[in-house]
Structures are given as structure tokens and as C-alpha cells.
Design an enzyme around this catalytic site. Structure first.
Site, PDB file in Angstrom:
ATOM      1  N   GLY A 169       5.149  -1.087   2.683  1.00  0.00           N
ATOM      2  CA  GLY A 169       4.335   0.101   2.492  1.00  0.00           C
ATOM      3  C   GLY A 169       5.142   1.380   2.373  1.00  0.00           C
ATOM      4  CG  HIS A 226      -0.228   0.020   2.546  1.00  0.00           C
ATOM      5  ND1 HIS A 226       0.206   1.174   3.150  1.00  0.00           N
ATOM      6  CD2 HIS A 226       0.117  -0.990   3.381  1.00  0.00           C
ATOM      7  CE1 HIS A 226       0.772   0.893   4.299  1.00  0.00           C
ATOM      8  NE2 HIS A 226       0.745  -0.419   4.461  1.00  0.00           N
ATOM      9  CG  ASP A 227      -0.596   4.326   1.020  1.00  0.00           C
ATOM     10  OD1 ASP A 227      -1.338   5.181   0.501  1.00  0.00           O
ATOM     11  OD2 ASP A 227      -1.000   3.489   1.841  1.00  0.00           O
TER      12      ASP A 227
END
Length: 272
Positions: free
Chosen positions: A149, A131-132
């Protein structure tokens, strides 16, 4: 004189065994392979081909002319215990090659809620993009590259196989990380790093030459490397010397600015 007939848009091809939600948006010439599942919030650009047994879900946007091989999970919820179903996103650009068994996750709200992959990337089997993360353009990620992440990869980055990259790490443009490395600190642009513990071993000279860097630019990058890694200077003193190169070697001013900006934005500290 007769005019040419109008061009006929390329048809979308969906295998009968695939499940594509009616709300999904597929561009011209998109091909969806057998047993693949495409969710309602997915948008896939023209000419992209998706192989068999893939799952593309979440609020995922995929650009044009990508080649997604079999057995990929694209747009699944993030592996973050705080995630509670918020409408976060994954955006993938154009002309990427994504090989087998890769996993790309949506973002989480507290970090912008967006995972991005740019254009013209060569992403090999079993790569994980958490994520991200933000992956630039023309990167090469070898088998079993794992991005935790919030990792940022600049343009033209190369990562060797079986390499793990710690959360929040940044790897600068034109850098290369070698096989089976543990990347726990930022790797500045142009550098060649590997190992566990990670260390910068030199410059990514082969990559710079392949990309058409002039002898003057390469010489300036070598000087920046010496200032950071070979002269025993503090980081502050090294940055002063690097800044001075912009006026001394005008051809490399953009390269100097790239490294200066990276050093100023580094939060985990650079690998030395």
C-alpha cells in the site's frame, strides 16, 4: 461533388458469456472477452480490450486503448482490515498493457481513497498494485512485482521480476530496481538498485541513454550520484552540492530539481 459519409462509431463487442452490468459505461470499440464480469460502477474508455475470465469491479475508471489480458482482477476491495465498504476508487490511464493474473485494488479512505496507474505502462504477469499506490507513466513492472500500500513509482521506472516493495516506499523517475529485490527504502531518481538488503549500485545509464538524455545531462546525473554515494558525505552536504549543479549545468536544471524534490519528500529515507 458528393461528400464523404460520416464515420461510423466502432461498435462495442461483448462476448455472449460475459456479464456486463447495465450501468457500466463502455466507450466506442471496447471489447469484452468470454466469461469476464464488469460491475456497475466501471467505466472503460474507447478501444480498450479486455480478455477472458477477468473481473473488473468497484469504482474503477479505465482509459483508452488499454490491453488487459486474461485472468485479471481489477478494482477489488483493498486488502486492508480497516476497509468497510467506502466508495473508494481505482483510476487507470491510457495505452497500458496489463498481462495475466494481475491484481489492482481500490484505495482506502484514510489515505485519499484512490489508486492510480498512469499511461503507457507495461505491466507483466502476477503484478500486484495495492491500495493507494500511484504508478506513473511508461513504467515497466516485470513478473511478480508486488507493490504494498501507498507505494509511489515515478515515470519511466523499471522494476525487475520477483521484487517486493514495502508500503510507503517511493521510487523516483528513471530509476531501475533489479531482479528479486526487497525494496524497503526510497530509491532516488536515475539510480540503479538491487538486492536484499537493498543497495544502490550505480546509475540507470542504459535507460537514460534510451530516453535521449544528452551527454551534459548524463554527466550531471553522474555528479549527483557521486555526491550521494561515492564521496562519504552526509545527506545534508550531498544535497548542498546537488543544488549547486543547477547553475553549473543549466541543461540539467530540471533533473537537479527532480532529485532535490525527491530527497526533500522522502519519509522512509533513501537506499544508500
Amino acid at each position: 461533388m458528393s461528400s464523404s459519409p460520416p464515420a461510423v462509431p466502432a461498435a462495442v463487442s461483448v462476448h455472449p458469456s460475459a456479464i456486463v452490468d447495465p450501468l457500466a459505461v463502455l466507450g466506442e470499440g471496447v471489447a469484452i472477452g468470454p466469461f469476464t464480469v464488469v460491475g456497475p460502477h466501471v467505466r472503460i474508455g474507447a478501444g480498450t480490450r479486455v480478455g477472458p475470465h477477468c473481473v473488473i469491479e468497484g469504482r474503477t475508471t479505465i482509459g483508452r486503448d488499454n490491453r488487459i489480458f486474461q485472468f485479471n482482477s481489477i478494482g477489488a476491495v483493498p486488502q486492508d482490515k480497516k476497509y468497510a465498504g467506502e466508495p473508494t476508487e481505482l483510476v487507470i490511464g491510457d495505452r497500458n498493457t496489463i498481462r495475466e493474473f494481475c491484481t489492482f485494488n481500490l484505495g482506502v479512505p484514510g489515505a485519499g481513497g484512490l489508486t492510480t496507474v498512469g499511461d503507457d505502462n507495461w505491466i507483466m504477469a502476477y503484478t500486484h498494485i495495492a491500495h493507494d499506490c500511484h504508478v506513473g507513466n511508461r513504467t515497466t513492472l516485470a513478473n511478480n512485482t508486488t507493490l504494498a500500500g501507498h507505494v509511489h513509482l515515478g515515470d519511466w521506472v523499471t522494476v525487475g521480476g520477483l521484487t517486493g516493495i514495502h508500503q510507503f516506499v517511493k521510487i523516483g523517475a528513471h530509476a531501475m530496481v533489479g531482479f528479486a529485490s526487497a525494496v524497503t527504502q526510497d530509491v532516488p531518481p536515475f539510480m540503479l538498485a538491487d538486492g536484499n538488503p537493498l543497495a544502490v549500485r550505480g546509475l540507470n545509464l542504459v535507460g537514460l541513454r534510451r530516453r535521449g538524455f544528452s551527454p551534459e545531462r548524463i554527466a550531471a546525473v553522474k555528479r549527483m550520484h557521486r555526491l550521494l554515494y561515492r564521496q562519504g558525505l552526509t545527506l545534508e552536504k550531498a544535497r548542498e552540492g546537488i543544488a549547486a549543479l543547477a547553475s553549473e549545468v543549466p541543461e540539467a536544471a530540471a533533473d537537479v530539481a527532480l532529485l532535490e524534490r525527491f530527497l526533500s519528500e522522502s519519509e522512509r529515507g533513501i537506499a544508500r
